[in-house]
Scaffold this motif. Structure first.
Motif, mmCIF file in Angstrom:
data_model
loop_
_atom_site.group_PDB
_atom_site.id
_atom_site.type_symbol
_atom_site.label_atom_id
_atom_site.label_comp_id
_atom_site.label_asym_id
_atom_site.label_seq_id
_atom_site.Cartn_x
_atom_site.Cartn_y
_atom_site.Cartn_z
ATOM 1 N N LYS A 43 59.372 -17.102 6.417
ATOM 2 C CA LYS A 43 59.958 -17.422 5.120
ATOM 3 C C LYS A 43 61.419 -17.012 5.082
ATOM 4 O O LYS A 43 61.776 -15.949 5.581
ATOM 5 N N CYS A 44 62.242 -17.869 4.496
ATOM 6 C CA CYS A 44 63.652 -17.526 4.309
ATOM 7 C C CYS A 44 63.783 -16.810 2.966
ATOM 8 O O CYS A 44 63.377 -17.343 1.929
ATOM 9 N N ASN A 45 64.322 -15.612 2.984
ATOM 10 C CA ASN A 45 64.422 -14.856 1.731
ATOM 11 C C ASN A 45 65.574 -15.321 0.856
ATOM 12 O O ASN A 45 65.713 -14.867 -0.270
ATOM 13 N N LYS A 46 66.380 -16.214 1.376
ATOM 14 C CA LYS A 46 67.481 -16.733 0.549
ATOM 15 C C LYS A 46 67.045 -17.992 -0.210
ATOM 16 O O LYS A 46 67.129 -18.044 -1.425
ATOM 17 N N CYS A 47 66.526 -19.015 0.523
ATOM 18 C CA CYS A 47 66.142 -20.257 -0.163
ATOM 19 C C CYS A 47 64.644 -20.299 -0.452
ATOM 20 O O CYS A 47 64.168 -21.175 -1.173
ATOM 21 N N GLY A 48 63.872 -19.365 0.124
ATOM 22 C CA GLY A 48 62.456 -19.264 -0.179
ATOM 23 C C GLY A 48 61.571 -20.220 0.597
ATOM 24 O O GLY A 48 60.348 -20.243 0.407
ATOM 25 N N PHE A 57 65.576 -18.495 12.441
ATOM 26 C CA PHE A 57 66.574 -18.460 11.372
ATOM 27 C C PHE A 57 66.478 -19.734 10.545
ATOM 28 O O PHE A 57 65.946 -20.750 10.996
ATOM 29 N N CYS A 58 66.980 -19.646 9.304
ATOM 30 C CA CYS A 58 66.917 -20.791 8.396
ATOM 31 C C CYS A 58 68.055 -21.748 8.736
ATOM 32 O O CYS A 58 69.224 -21.368 8.772
ATOM 33 N N SER A 59 67.684 -23.011 8.973
ATOM 34 C CA SER A 59 68.688 -23.995 9.372
ATOM 35 C C SER A 59 69.703 -24.246 8.261
ATOM 36 O O SER A 59 70.823 -24.652 8.523
ATOM 37 N N ARG A 60 69.275 -24.009 7.013
ATOM 38 C CA ARG A 60 70.175 -24.316 5.901
ATOM 39 C C ARG A 60 70.997 -23.110 5.465
ATOM 40 O O ARG A 60 72.170 -23.234 5.150
ATOM 41 N N CYS A 61 70.377 -21.914 5.436
ATOM 42 C CA CYS A 61 71.089 -20.707 4.981
ATOM 43 C C CYS A 61 71.700 -19.934 6.140
ATOM 44 O O CYS A 61 72.553 -19.090 5.927
ATOM 45 N N PHE A 62 71.218 -20.200 7.346
ATOM 46 C CA PHE A 62 71.680 -19.506 8.559
ATOM 47 C C PHE A 62 71.327 -18.022 8.531
ATOM 48 O O PHE A 62 71.936 -17.212 9.216
HETATM 49 ZN ZN LIG Z 1 67.079 -20.626 3.731
#
Ligand SMILES: [Zn+2]
Lengths: 160, 387
Positions: A43-48, A57-62
């Motif tokens: 889970k990405c803790n920035k975009c959820g 790593f999250c491809s959108r938030c990095f």
């Molecule tokens: Zn993200």
């Protein structure tokens, strides 16, 4: 140019290279989960977003995706295709096969190209078009012996 | 977008199974034609751009070394660009950027493929890493999954999509018949296509492109040079290119953002607000007839979910409002690395009135397009007869 009698010919050539490709910590853990019949996402803790296969790593938030989540083994068909033709990578013993993209419950992406529908006579194409539909519900069916790769899920079974 | 850029010449090989020639000979065939068409010599060229599929398809790593002589690159700078299916658009864009920047005045762009020498599907399977995304492999399933996703998303009935895809295939094959350089040149009926064997459902045999050998060369020039050298240049009106994330399931392939955004950028640059009305002809990348339907929507040529209706009423057929792929498109000729540049060359032929038997009468503004990557990239180039 003088007339040429020979037909232009070809020569056989072959290139084969074995690789040792690193899975890294995230994909190693993801496939370890398969051995225990678990589908793990991160889970990405920035975009959820929760993504499967798990991502480092999250491809959108990095941002790193370090929170592990065991996700549902049921989902909905986003798209499917019936393969009844052999080409490189699809051998006669593999066809027919039904490839599908599945959106697992609680996951924010589709599965891509590693999921196959099965569990009934898929040689019967009429039956296939009756049972397999965009929006149909499916559940993972695991192999008895698992080795930590995508083949550990034998197929996805249509559930009513 | 920098300086104005024009196409001042194009050259294509006869496409098909070309095991009569070595690969450098095939490249030379296109290069020779482009110099004849432009009426200039390699001395007039400032640099060369080349692209093809990856080494596995070519049988030799860095095939531009092998082709150096055929590319007429000795003593000149060389750039290589490749993005899988969209390679030809990327090669064109690289050349356009080079001239538009003012760093060069005349650039030779070349793309080629000898698909019959290797195994196209084996190569396709190396486009994705082998442990996360590839299990059931290859391009046909990937694009069939995309087509079905589009049908499912818009609730498009199987029979209606089938009819529209068959019309796309009939029109493309009629185009191939009128194009002497096309690989597949057969007359097909809607019934032939609809009843053909299933490859990857819903895709049937005649919905799929062939395995072709071929090369294409295009010379781009600055405004000053183009006006000096060429009586009737095709002007670059706008370009757009967009990429997406690697994992195929992460975003919608039915509402394909990279196609939508790439075309929007090209339209904006070209000052086009209503592409269906303003464009006269479109060379849409159509390796699969179902995929063309989705592209017609994502390129903004008809409303989302309505491509089958527009196709069935003849909007994109010969004589329709916007004829698509009069050359026969990728459905008739698919030397992959070159296919995107062939679209550009065909658009140039159309707006300069040089397309011969497949000329769209009076065409002044043409779109060319290709997609590539791991279902990741889309490129658009718009050419016009007026600066
Ligand atoms: Zn993200």
């Amino acid at each position: 140019m003088a007339e040429q009698k020979e037909k232009p010919r070809k020569v056989a050539a072959m290139g084969m290279v074995p690789y040792e490709m690193a899975l890294g910590p995230t994909w190693t853990r993801f496939f370890e989960g398969f051995k225990e019949k678990k589908i793990l996402g991160t889970k990405c803790n920035k975009c959820g977003r929760v993504l499967v296969p798990a991502r480092p790593f999250c491809s959108r938030c990095f941002e790193p995706m370090e929170e592990w989540v065991e996700v549902a083994q049921e989902g909905t068909i986003v798209t499917w295709s019936y393969v009844n033709y052999t080409y490189f990578g699809v051998t006669p013993d593999m066809i027919p096969l039904i490839g599908a993209t599945i959106k697992l419950d609680g996951v924010d992406c589709g599965t891509g190209m590693w999921t196959q529908i099965g569990g009934f006579d898929i040689k019967d194409f009429e039956l296939v078009t009756k049972k397999v539909k965009v929006g149909a519900r499916v559940r993972a069916v695991w192999r008895r012996k698992r080795q930590g790769n995508f083949r550990d899920i034998d197929y996805w079974k249509i559930i009513e | 977008m920098g300086r104005a850029v024009a196409v001042i010449g194009t050259g294509q090989t006869k496409h098909g199974r070309r095991d009569d020639l070595s690969y450098p000979d095939l490249v030379r065939e296109a290069v020779k034609k482009v110099f004849e068409d432009a009426g200039i010599t390699p001395r007039d060229v400032d640099g060369v751009v080349y692209g093809s599929m990856p080494s596995m398809m070519e049988g030799v790593a860095y095939n531009h070394f092998y082709f150096a002589d055929a590319l007429r690159v000795v003593g000149k700078p060389l750039l290589r660009t490749e993005t899988c299916g969209s390679t030809g658009q990327s090669v064109a864009h690289t050349a356009i950027h080079w001239v538009a920047s003012g760093m060069a005045d005349v650039i030779l762009a070349i793309a080629s493929e000898k698909e019959n020498e290797g195994d196209a599907q084996a190569t396709m399977m190396t486009i994705l890493e082998p442990f996360l995304q590839v299990v059931i492999g290859g391009a046909p399933i990937a694009f069939s999954l995309q087509s079905r996703e589009w049908m499912g998303y818009y609730h498009i009935d199987d029979a209606k999509a089938r009819e529209a895809a068959s019309i796309v295939s009939v029109d493309s094959h009629d185009g191939g018949l009128a194009n002497p350089l096309a690989h597949i040149r057969v007359k097909l009926s809607k019934e032939d296509i609809t009843n053909a064997p299933i490859i990857t459902y819903p895709v049937r045999f005649y919905d799929v492109c062939p395995i072709s050998d071929g090369a294409c060369a295009v010379i781009f020039a600055s405004e000053e040079k183009a006006k000096k050298i060429c009586k009737k240049p095709a002007w670059v009106k706008g370009i757009g290119f967009r990429g997406e994330e690697y994992f195929i399931g992460d975003s919608s392939k039915a509402v394909w953002q990279s196609t939508i955004e790439a075309s929007k950028e090209a339209y904006k640059e070209a000052g086009i607000t209503n592409p269906l009305k303003e464009l006269d002809v479109a060379e849409v990348y159509n390796p699969f007839s179902y995929q063309e339907l989705m592209f017609l929507e994502c390129l903004g040529l008809c409303p989302p979910g309505e491509a089958p209706d527009y196709v069935i009423k003849g909007t994109f057929s010969p004589g329709g409002e916007l004829p698509c792929d009069p050359s026969g498109g990728v459905l008739c000729t698919n030397p992959i690395g070159a296919a995107g540049l062939i679209r550009v060359a065909e658009a140039a032929l159309q707006v300069t009135g040089k397309a011969g038997e497949h000329q769209v009468e009076g065409a002044k503004l043409a779109l060319s397009h290709a997609m590539g990557g791991a279902m990741q990239f889309n490129g658009v180039t718009i050419l016009g007869s007026e600066l």
